[in-house]
Write an enzyme that holds these catalytic residues in place. Structure first.
Site, PDB file in Angstrom:
ATOM      1  N   ALA A  14     144.265   2.297 -31.066  1.00 14.39           N
ATOM      2  CA  ALA A  14     144.227   1.713 -29.625  1.00 14.39           C
ATOM      3  C   ALA A  14     143.062   2.062 -28.913  1.00 14.39           C
ATOM      4  O   ALA A  14     142.486   1.672 -27.977  1.00 14.39           O
ATOM      5  CB  ALA A  14     145.444   2.249 -28.731  1.00 14.39           C
ATOM      6  N   ARG A  19     131.418   5.288 -28.842  1.00 10.17           N
ATOM      7  CA  ARG A  19     130.247   5.567 -29.378  1.00 10.17           C
ATOM      8  C   ARG A  19     129.676   4.538 -30.418  1.00 10.17           C
ATOM      9  O   ARG A  19     128.602   4.338 -30.792  1.00 10.17           O
ATOM     10  CB  ARG A  19     130.082   6.838 -29.988  1.00 10.17           C
ATOM     11  CG  ARG A  19     129.982   7.999 -28.887  1.00 10.17           C
ATOM     12  CD  ARG A  19     130.083   9.289 -29.515  1.00 10.17           C
ATOM     13  NE  ARG A  19     131.499   9.645 -29.863  1.00 10.17           N
ATOM     14  CZ  ARG A  19     131.902  10.658 -30.778  1.00 10.17           C
ATOM     15  NH1 ARG A  19     131.060  11.250 -31.214  1.00 10.17           N
ATOM     16  NH2 ARG A  19     133.201  10.996 -30.912  1.00 10.17           N
ATOM     17  N   THR A  85     146.679  10.744 -28.101  1.00 12.27           N
ATOM     18  CA  THR A  85     147.351  10.510 -29.498  1.00 12.27           C
ATOM     19  C   THR A  85     148.791  10.930 -29.565  1.00 12.27           C
ATOM     20  O   THR A  85     149.656  10.030 -29.929  1.00 12.27           O
ATOM     21  CB  THR A  85     146.597  11.306 -30.705  1.00 12.27           C
ATOM     22  OG1 THR A  85     146.571  12.786 -30.134  1.00 12.27           O
ATOM     23  CG2 THR A  85     145.287  10.933 -31.005  1.00 12.27           C
ATOM     24  N   ASN A 234     133.004   7.782 -35.907  1.00 13.88           N
ATOM     25  CA  ASN A 234     132.700   7.633 -34.347  1.00 13.88           C
ATOM     26  C   ASN A 234     131.453   6.624 -33.853  1.00 13.88           C
ATOM     27  O   ASN A 234     131.515   6.233 -32.867  1.00 13.88           O
ATOM     28  CB  ASN A 234     132.733   8.883 -33.815  1.00 13.88           C
ATOM     29  CG  ASN A 234     133.836   9.714 -33.751  1.00 13.88           C
ATOM     30  OD1 ASN A 234     135.085   9.047 -33.588  1.00 13.88           O
ATOM     31  ND2 ASN A 234     133.886  10.733 -34.485  1.00 13.88           N
ATOM     32  N   LYS A 357     126.654 -27.688 -53.636  1.00 15.84           N
ATOM     33  CA  LYS A 357     128.076 -27.618 -52.890  1.00 15.84           C
ATOM     34  C   LYS A 357     129.051 -28.462 -53.323  1.00 15.84           C
ATOM     35  O   LYS A 357     128.965 -29.540 -53.645  1.00 15.84           O
ATOM     36  CB  LYS A 357     127.638 -27.891 -51.405  1.00 15.84           C
ATOM     37  CG  LYS A 357     128.526 -27.866 -50.282  1.00 15.84           C
ATOM     38  CD  LYS A 357     128.658 -29.032 -49.271  1.00 15.84           C
ATOM     39  CE  LYS A 357     129.215 -30.082 -49.832  1.00 15.84           C
ATOM     40  NZ  LYS A 357     129.685 -30.852 -48.768  1.00 15.84           N
ATOM     41  N   ALA A 386     114.339 -32.332 -62.613  1.00 13.72           N
ATOM     42  CA  ALA A 386     113.749 -31.789 -61.314  1.00 13.72           C
ATOM     43  C   ALA A 386     113.701 -32.717 -60.149  1.00 13.72           C
ATOM     44  O   ALA A 386     113.362 -33.933 -60.057  1.00 13.72           O
ATOM     45  CB  ALA A 386     112.373 -31.381 -61.733  1.00 13.72           C
ATOM     46  N   TYR A 393     125.359 -37.470 -47.626  1.00 16.38           N
ATOM     47  CA  TYR A 393     125.674 -37.591 -46.208  1.00 16.38           C
ATOM     48  C   TYR A 393     124.894 -38.624 -45.613  1.00 16.38           C
ATOM     49  O   TYR A 393     123.769 -39.011 -45.674  1.00 16.38           O
ATOM     50  CB  TYR A 393     125.279 -36.369 -45.497  1.00 16.38           C
ATOM     51  CG  TYR A 393     125.877 -36.046 -44.148  1.00 16.38           C
ATOM     52  CD1 TYR A 393     127.164 -36.431 -43.657  1.00 16.38           C
ATOM     53  CD2 TYR A 393     124.650 -35.718 -43.003  1.00 16.38           C
ATOM     54  CE1 TYR A 393     127.304 -36.300 -42.349  1.00 16.38           C
ATOM     55  CE2 TYR A 393     125.163 -35.329 -41.907  1.00 16.38           C
ATOM     56  CZ  TYR A 393     126.431 -35.707 -41.309  1.00 16.38           C
ATOM     57  OH  TYR A 393     126.749 -35.572 -40.041  1.00 16.38           O
ATOM     58  N   ALA A 429     112.535 -41.794 -63.658  1.00 15.15           N
ATOM     59  CA  ALA A 429     112.134 -41.038 -62.737  1.00 15.15           C
ATOM     60  C   ALA A 429     111.670 -41.861 -61.464  1.00 15.15           C
ATOM     61  O   ALA A 429     111.306 -42.731 -61.468  1.00 15.15           O
ATOM     62  CB  ALA A 429     110.918 -40.191 -63.353  1.00 15.15           C
TER      63      ALA A 429
HETATM   64  C1  UD1 Z   1     142.066  13.661 -33.235  1.00 12.37           C
HETATM   65  C2  UD1 Z   1     142.732  14.792 -33.193  1.00 12.37           C
HETATM   66  C3  UD1 Z   1     141.837  16.084 -33.823  1.00 12.37           C
HETATM   67  C4  UD1 Z   1     141.251  15.614 -35.321  1.00 12.37           C
HETATM   68  C5  UD1 Z   1     140.713  14.181 -35.295  1.00 12.37           C
HETATM   69  C6  UD1 Z   1     140.353  13.568 -36.507  1.00 12.37           C
HETATM   70  C7  UD1 Z   1     144.125  14.726 -31.302  1.00 12.37           C
HETATM   71  C8  UD1 Z   1     144.451  15.270 -29.840  1.00 12.37           C
HETATM   72  N1  UD1 Z   1     143.043  15.321 -31.833  1.00 12.37           N
HETATM   73  O1  UD1 Z   1     140.809  13.921 -32.262  1.00 12.37           O
HETATM   74  O2  UD1 Z   1     142.643  17.181 -34.024  1.00 12.37           O
HETATM   75  O3  UD1 Z   1     140.678  16.620 -35.726  1.00 12.37           O
HETATM   76  O4  UD1 Z   1     141.515  13.198 -34.479  1.00 12.37           O
HETATM   77  O5  UD1 Z   1     139.829  12.677 -36.629  1.00 12.37           O
HETATM   78  O6  UD1 Z   1     145.010  14.158 -31.930  1.00 12.37           O
HETATM   79  N2  UD1 Z   1     144.226   6.743 -30.261  1.00 12.37           N
HETATM   80  C9  UD1 Z   1     145.176   5.913 -29.615  1.00 12.37           C
HETATM   81  N3  UD1 Z   1     145.840   5.936 -28.393  1.00 12.37           N
HETATM   82  C10 UD1 Z   1     145.055   6.964 -27.579  1.00 12.37           C
HETATM   83  C11 UD1 Z   1     144.371   7.667 -28.149  1.00 12.37           C
HETATM   84  C12 UD1 Z   1     143.863   7.780 -29.405  1.00 12.37           C
HETATM   85  O7  UD1 Z   1     145.602   4.791 -30.211  1.00 12.37           O
HETATM   86  O8  UD1 Z   1     145.683   7.303 -26.456  1.00 12.37           O
HETATM   87  C13 UD1 Z   1     143.669   6.488 -31.655  1.00 12.37           C
HETATM   88  C14 UD1 Z   1     142.284   6.267 -31.492  1.00 12.37           C
HETATM   89  O9  UD1 Z   1     141.943   4.917 -31.593  1.00 12.37           O
HETATM   90  C15 UD1 Z   1     141.914   6.786 -32.954  1.00 12.37           C
HETATM   91  C16 UD1 Z   1     143.014   7.901 -33.270  1.00 12.37           C
HETATM   92  O10 UD1 Z   1     144.065   7.810 -32.315  1.00 12.37           O
HETATM   93  O11 UD1 Z   1     142.128   5.968 -34.146  1.00 12.37           O
HETATM   94  C17 UD1 Z   1     142.360   9.475 -32.830  1.00 12.37           C
HETATM   95  O12 UD1 Z   1     141.955   9.378 -31.753  1.00 12.37           O
HETATM   96  P1  UD1 Z   1     140.521   9.867 -31.311  1.00 12.37           P
HETATM   97  O13 UD1 Z   1     140.330   9.722 -29.849  1.00 12.37           O
HETATM   98  O14 UD1 Z   1     139.692   9.584 -32.081  1.00 12.37           O
HETATM   99  O15 UD1 Z   1     140.827  11.522 -31.598  1.00 12.37           O
HETATM  100  P2  UD1 Z   1     139.945  12.519 -31.829  1.00 12.37           P
HETATM  101  O16 UD1 Z   1     139.183  13.262 -30.584  1.00 12.37           O
HETATM  102  O17 UD1 Z   1     139.002  12.308 -32.994  1.00 12.37           O
HETATM  103 CA    CA Z   2     138.258  10.549 -33.846  1.00 14.10          CA
END
Ligand code: UD1
Ligand code: CA
Length: 504
Positions: A14, A19, A85, A234, A357, A386, A393, A429
């Site tokens: 999500a 970045r 997460t 990232n 094509k 050639a 078309y 030709a």
């Molecule tokens: C997370 C872990 C971290 C780990 C790292 C590995 C947590 C708190 N931290 O950090 O320990 O080392 O991954 O890559 O979990 N996402 C959602 N909804 C949310 C937040 C995040 O779906 O509300 C998804 C993001 O899209 C992503 C994944 O969860 O795919 C990880 O989220 P991200 O914000 O990248 O976590 P990190 O800070 O990398």
């Molecule tokens: Ca991440």
């Protein structure tokens, strides 16, 4: 008695991926044949989960549409606000009927993860009867990642995010890969107790581990054998680094299975491509999509094949092909462009600066140079001279051209579709063919040649062409004088009848 355990996979996708600085959600960025999300789903697929839930938020419509294409059984779950997460997993688990068994959670941005590693994590988790198991890795630079904090006995105590870590904890080089297995019931229970008392004010999934440890539950750490598998993505610099790692992994596998890569560093093969033994791939070549390369075929240098089939023993040089089928021992390029539904039968040839094509080039038929072939069927062993253009078309609709077996099309011919040239027919030709040429006939449409003598001297006087014409005329005149002398001194020494050159 023993029932197969229920397995639920939850993929977290999500996040925005700020970045990346992209209009495309991060998990939809492509990486050698799949999106980041596609790679993660592929790594989880062999678990044969009962349910796969994908948490979507940023770019939900795009991600959901992509899921429908690549994993129609996966269920998108909308997380309206990205509150962490832990919140994401809670949202997923609350979205449908209560699940039991094991829940495998994967971050959507860890595309190098191998299916075997996920399987090994799950096996370790289930064998230990653990409440939760985290995939960890030892890395040289743990910056930005959650750290695995172990107690004096080596057991996991908690997972700490870098921004919440003490200096001592920051020095830990064992990191959380963001891949976990959980007992569903214990996970749900722990998720309901998560706080947002951390630097980001989010519900951290990682806090589940500390809660389970405090409750006296068994938690495990499974260390990935290859730390590169756990690399996240990232920004686009990291994406490029992942792409190089995956390229090397894919190329190594193909070389070990009997494919020659002359320059692996400049050879980019999607994970969806297959190559047979003794195929040779020369430098600067990209093989993409559902491309297949047959045994002993040579592809490259400087070639891009997308969704293209190359038959055994074929040669494809400096070519761009999309959706084409190249038959066994066929020859393509250098500098050819094959577009969708270009089909070359066995030993057919498409040569230099030729575009094809939606056309079939019959067995052993040749289109060697400078031609456009569109919407055509060319019979076996036909020869297309050639600069032949298949005029397909009319400005409104496309029309078909058929060239029969062993027909011979002279150079610089336009075949204006719809039209047929019969088997064994010839076209002179420079013709513009607008009506059918029957089998065995010669079709010729060009105007008879007319030479206007002396035109350049009269109409282009003073140009370098006129000067050259003048010199040529003088040379011709003196040559005929010279021959006259020669004839006189050596009569009968030539097989031309006497007077042949002298009479003019
Ligand atoms: C997370 C872990 C971290 C780990 C790292 C590995 C947590 C708190 N931290 O950090 O320990 O080392 O991954 O890559 O979990 N996402 C959602 N909804 C949310 C937040 C995040 O779906 O509300 C998804 C993001 O899209 C992503 C994944 O969860 O795919 C990880 O989220 P991200 O914000 O990248 O976590 P990190 O800070 O990398
Ligand atoms: Ca991440």
């Amino acid at each position: 008695m023993s029932q197969p355990r229920l397995r639920t996979v939850v993929v977290l996708a999500a996040g925005e991926g700020k970045r990346m600085k992209s209009a495309l959600p991060k998990v939809l960025h492509p990486l050698l044949g799949r999106t980041l999300l596609g790679h993660v789903l592929a790594a989880a697929a062999p678990l044969a989960p009962d349910r796969t839930l994908v948490v979507v938020g940023h770019g939900a419509a795009q991600v959901t549409a992509h899921l429908a294409e690549i994993a129609p059984d996966a269920i998108p779950v909308h997380q309206a606000e990205q509150l962490g997460t832990g919140h994401a997993v809670r949202t997923a688990l609350e979205s449908g009927p209560e699940v039991g068994g094991t829940v495998v959670v994967l971050n959507g941005d860890v595309p190098l993860l191998r299916a075997e590693t996920v399987a090994a994590l799950l096996t370790a988790h289930e064998a230990a009867g653990a409440a939760a198991t985290v995939l960890a890795a030892k890395v040289a630079d743990p910056t930005g990642l959650g750290r695995i904090v172990r107690g004096p006995d080596g057991r996991l105590e908690q997972i700490v995010e870098e921004r919440d870590a003490t200096p001592d904890q920051r020095a830990i080089q064992e990191i959380n890969a963001g891949i976990y297995a959980f007992d569903a019931t214990l996970l749900r229970n722990a998720l309901s107790k998560l706080s947002t008392d951390n630097d980001q004010g989010e519900e951290y999934l990682t806090d589940v581990f500390g809660l389970l440890v405090a409750a006296g539950e068994t938690v495990g750490v499974h260390v990935a054998p290859d730390a590169t598998e756990t690399l996240g993505c990232n920004d686009r610099v990291e994406l490029a680094a992942l792409r190089r790692l995956l390229r090397d992994r894919v190329n190594t596998e193909w070389m070990r299975s009997g494919v020659t890569l002359l320059d692996p560093e400049s050879t980019w093969i999607d994970v969806t491509v297959t190559l047979d033994r003794d195929a040779v791939v020369d430098q600067n070549t990209q093989l993409r999509g559902v491309t297949t390369v047959g045994a002993g075929a040579t592809v490259g240098p400087d070639t891009t094949l997308i969704d293209t089939t190359v038959g055994a023993g074929a040669t494809v040089l400096r070519t761009h092909a999309v959706g084409a089928t190249i038959g066994p021992e066929a020859s393509v390029g250098p500098y050819a462009y094959l577009r969708p539904e270009a089909t070359l039968r066995e030993k057919a040839k498409v040569g230099t600066f030729v575009e094809v094509k939606k056309s079939e080039i019959g067995e052993g038929a040749k289109v060697p140079h400078l031609s456009y072939v569109g919407d055509a069927t060319i019979g076996a062993r036909a020869n297309i001279g050639a600069a032949t253009i298949f005029v397909n078309y009319d400005g409104v609709a496309k029309h078909h051209t058929t060239v029969g077996e062993a027909a011979f099309i002279g150079c610089d011919t336009s075949l204006v579709a719809p039209v047929e040239v019969g088997a064994g027919a010839y076209v002179a030709a420079g013709s513009v063919v607008t009506t059918n040429v029957p089998p065995g006939a010669l079709g010729v449409t060009r105007a008879p040649q007319r030479n206007v003598e002396g035109w350049v001297l009269r109409r282009r006087a003073g140009t370098r062409s006129a000067a050259a014409a003048e010199r040529a005329a003088q040379e011709a005149a003196s040559a005929s004088e010279g021959e006259g002398i020669h004839e006189a001194s050596d009569a009968g020494g030539t097989d031309r009848p006497a007077g042949d050159t002298a009479t003019e």
